[in-house]
Motif scaffolding. Sequence first.
Motif: not given
Lengths: 111, 113
Positions: A31-42, A46-48, A84-89
């Motif tokens: 699986a691959l994930h797309w994550l969104q990290q806002h300036p505050g850090g949380g 977004l997607f799997m 910040v948009y983060i990809c994770a596998v």
Amino acid sequence: KNEVEQSPQNLTAQEGEFITINCSYSVGISALHWLQQHPGGGIVSLFMLSSGKKKHGRLIATINIQEKHSSLHITASHPRDSAVYICAVRRYGGSQGNLIFGKGTKLSVKP
Amino acid sequence: DGGITQSPKYLFRKEGQNVTLSCEQNLNHDAMYWYRQDPGQGLRLIYYSQIVNDFQKGDIAEGYSVSREKKESFPLTVTSAQKNPTAFYLCASSSTLSSYEQYFGPGTRLTVT
């Protein structure tokens, strides 16, 4: 070489532009994930994806398993998309301990 | 509302002191994780726990310790043995260890001087 590579590292766009962020990986994945990290850090998931394409509002994520590549598209970008948009596998056959993260793409959308 | 809470958001400590970061979830998730984020680097796994009273080292466990005495709580202690403790720490949880979806807390920024 990192197992998950994202490009570009930084991206500046004008409001309304179509944005593409790329993720390439070098390991077999389940699986691959797309994550969104806002300036505050949380961080928000977004997607799997494990195949094909998913759409949620103005966000579209695609994955090509054969080419080991995924893209995240944002249509009609808006300043609130700045994050910040983060990809994770998730490594194939591994436990959650085998989630591998890219370094992230910092997106700034100007009004 | 269900979610993950981390406190405090900002934490300052003197070098040589141990410090414990809190992570609580009310999602009834079995699995919990601690990640560290440094500028220009991807998240790295410190420790994870599959279930109460069980935890496993991640990729960068040296200088850290955890406990999982309750399902909803997974505190992380940054010990004085951690050479570069200043970082952003994120806690996450998932329904089970094999669940694909992870939920993240808001993070704690630790500064050690």
